[in-house]
Design an enzyme around this catalytic site. Sequence first.
Site, PDB file in Angstrom:
ATOM      1  N   GLN A  47       0.806  -1.225   0.000  1.00 22.76           N
ATOM      2  CA  GLN A  47       0.000   0.000   0.000  1.00 22.76           C
ATOM      3  C   GLN A  47       0.840   1.277   0.000  1.00 22.76           C
ATOM      4  OE1 GLN A  47      -2.696  -1.705   3.285  1.00 22.76           O
ATOM      5  NE2 GLN A  47      -4.106  -0.489   2.072  1.00 22.76           N
ATOM      6  N   HIS A  67      -1.448  -5.304 -13.052  1.00 25.23           N
ATOM      7  CA  HIS A  67      -0.824  -5.122 -14.369  1.00 25.23           C
ATOM      8  C   HIS A  67      -1.602  -5.852 -15.467  1.00 25.23           C
ATOM      9  CE1 HIS A  67       3.251  -4.169 -12.240  1.00 25.23           C
ATOM     10  NE2 HIS A  67       2.371  -3.188 -12.163  1.00 25.23           N
ATOM     11  N   ASP A  80       2.408   0.528  -8.006  1.00 26.62           N
ATOM     12  CA  ASP A  80       3.765   0.587  -8.580  1.00 26.62           C
ATOM     13  C   ASP A  80       4.630   1.635  -7.866  1.00 26.62           C
ATOM     14  OD1 ASP A  80       2.904  -1.271 -10.352  1.00 26.62           O
ATOM     15  OD2 ASP A  80       3.234  -0.075 -12.157  1.00 26.62           O
ATOM     16  N   ARG A 105       3.527   0.157  12.969  1.00 26.38           N
ATOM     17  CA  ARG A 105       3.225  -1.167  12.433  1.00 26.38           C
ATOM     18  C   ARG A 105       3.351  -1.100  10.916  1.00 26.38           C
ATOM     19  NH1 ARG A 105      -2.321  -3.932  10.923  1.00 26.38           N
ATOM     20  NH2 ARG A 105      -1.491  -5.980  10.465  1.00 26.38           N
ATOM     21  N   HIS A 150       1.046  -9.077   4.760  1.00 27.56           N
ATOM     22  CA  HIS A 150      -0.132  -8.217   4.608  1.00 27.56           C
ATOM     23  C   HIS A 150      -0.540  -8.264   3.129  1.00 27.56           C
ATOM     24  CE1 HIS A 150      -2.359  -4.614   6.531  1.00 27.56           C
ATOM     25  NE2 HIS A 150      -2.910  -4.798   5.354  1.00 27.56           N
ATOM     26  N   ASN A 194      -1.926 -10.657   8.401  1.00 26.83           N
ATOM     27  CA  ASN A 194      -2.959  -9.654   8.562  1.00 26.83           C
ATOM     28  C   ASN A 194      -4.293 -10.171   8.019  1.00 26.83           C
ATOM     29  OD1 ASN A 194      -3.816  -6.802   9.105  1.00 26.83           O
ATOM     30  ND2 ASN A 194      -4.336  -6.900   6.934  1.00 26.83           N
ATOM     31  N   GLU A 195      -5.295 -10.240   8.883  1.00 25.59           N
ATOM     32  CA  GLU A 195      -6.699 -10.457   8.513  1.00 25.59           C
ATOM     33  C   GLU A 195      -6.962 -11.736   7.719  1.00 25.59           C
ATOM     34  OE1 GLU A 195      -8.260  -6.869   6.795  1.00 25.59           O
ATOM     35  OE2 GLU A 195      -8.219  -5.871   8.739  1.00 25.59           O
ATOM     36  N   ASN A 335      -8.031  -5.742  14.293  1.00 27.90           N
ATOM     37  CA  ASN A 335      -8.349  -4.647  13.370  1.00 27.90           C
ATOM     38  C   ASN A 335      -9.867  -4.495  13.386  1.00 27.90           C
ATOM     39  OD1 ASN A 335      -5.683  -5.027  12.698  1.00 27.90           O
ATOM     40  ND2 ASN A 335      -6.046  -5.568  10.568  1.00 27.90           N
ATOM     41  N   TYR A 337     -13.265  -1.872  12.267  1.00 25.58           N
ATOM     42  CA  TYR A 337     -13.751  -0.669  11.582  1.00 25.58           C
ATOM     43  C   TYR A 337     -15.230  -0.384  11.809  1.00 25.58           C
ATOM     44  CZ  TYR A 337      -9.287  -0.328   9.185  1.00 25.58           C
ATOM     45  OH  TYR A 337      -7.946  -0.183   8.915  1.00 25.58           O
ATOM     46  N   GLU A 406      -5.369  -1.969  13.934  1.00 21.90           N
ATOM     47  CA  GLU A 406      -5.934  -1.029  12.955  1.00 21.90           C
ATOM     48  C   GLU A 406      -7.288  -0.552  13.433  1.00 21.90           C
ATOM     49  OE1 GLU A 406      -6.407  -2.256   8.852  1.00 21.90           O
ATOM     50  OE2 GLU A 406      -4.529  -3.364   8.926  1.00 21.90           O
TER      51      GLU A 406
END
Length: 511
Positions: A47, A67, A80, A105, A150, A194-195, A335, A337, A406
């Site tokens: 990310q 791509h 990229d 993190r 991740h 992660n997750e 995490n 939300y 998160e």
Amino acid sequence: MMLRFLTLFALIFCISVTESHKIKSARHDVRNFPEGFLFGTATASYQVEGAWDVDGKAPNIWDHMTHNDPCLIKDCSNGDIADNSYYLYKRDVEMMRELGIKFYRFSLSWPRILPTSFPDEINEAGVQYYNNLIDELLKYNIEPMITLYHWDLPQKLQELGGWTNPFIVDWFGDYARIAYRLFGDRVKYWMTINEPYQVCYQGYGDVTKAPRLNMKGIAEYMCGKNLLMAHARAYHIYDDEFRSSQNGVVFIAYSAQWYEPESENEIQAAEECNQFMWAFYVHPIFSETGDYPPIVKERVAAKSAEQGFARSRLIEFTPEEVDYVRDTADIFGLNHYSTNFVYRNDSVNGYYESPSFYDDMGVIMYQTDEYKIGESDFTKSIPWGFYKLLTKIREDYNNPTVFICENGFATHGGLNDDDRVQNMRTYLSAMLDAIEEGSDVRAYAFWSLMDNFEWMQGYIERFGLYEVDYEDPERTRTPRKSAFVYKEIVKTHSLDFHYEPTDTVMTIDEL
Ligand code: BGC
């Protein structure tokens, strides 16, 4: 009549659970965090790093997907360059110093360190990048917390089946060992994966994350078991080979949203939903018995039999494997939300494709615009769900130590992010409610330090305390209002609902 009475009762039930909680959080104007409570921020390699093919890095599944089919991503973008943190990491650390946070993190890119995916070749340039970042953090007393995985799996491993191939347990273990060996002298906090739900369901059962395998009701269960075994392998390797010399902790970062019964009649449906959606990965590690939650095993086995499968599509653990996975986390990484409402009635039959994970679970979930703040629809703001989730974790799993790995909020950009500020404050307040009632939450990482490549949403949904200008080759980072508010929270170690920042320029407070 009876139906009307029940509906009215359900409505009162809903209002009383939600309202009672709202009132509690708003009662306090200034609230203190427990002594020693840690604040940080989080990002992930694909990310933010960019430099997708620089210095010997091999492609990962997101390079491959973006791509080959760019407009699977909402704005046809990719990672990229992203935030170009491969080159701008010193500025990133400077921002952390501005915020005054205690930990960062971030995740490692597996194919940046191991271009063949395996330990036969270690890419020195990739290792150097992480060494530089770690050393820069430590120079300013910011604790590095590493996520090993991740979501950016080496593309080559995907061609071998990725997380559906049981050999991934060995491959991931070998990679983890290299990472501990390279960085474990300085890194004391390790998150393996992660997750899990997002990796397995969204990537293998569905099409909402790479590799978009879309093999519903089959592949997510294959992935699920392999992922838990791979996590356990990485934990045991640390325990057997590194813990005594490095003295760190190893855990896993769960994504757990809260699933709230729409009415009192739906308590069972919501409970089962919580079991499928996140306890699926928690129960094998944190429960006393280990293994998947019993209700998940029962429902998937029954559906599979009905559908004519020779055995349950949920791949079971052997008793030895149950033991191998149980109790393999030193901390509960969370995490969180948002919250969904849940019900189950006859309309669920045929509602989902069959076979599928959602059909196995057999509940319908939804959110309403009542909880929408700001212009993005992506993260509905329902802080009392956070309180309920933390309470359930405390009650069901013997009050584990929790790190919030998160929590954050999406906007569509702009520096004056009052909606993010409101979301941050109310979620922190809900977390404090749970802490006051005994939940052992010790750390909070805000997602995210800065805007970044938001997976299928590209650069449309923005999560940063700092805004990143993607038109600018320098990828200039500018603090938002939320950055000033977070800084004040960290500095005062308290939450003041009435604080209004007056600064417009960030400075570094000397300690
Ligand atoms: C992921 C992040 C993502 C965030 C916001 C989490 O599920 O770990 O990578 O950016 O949610 O969608």
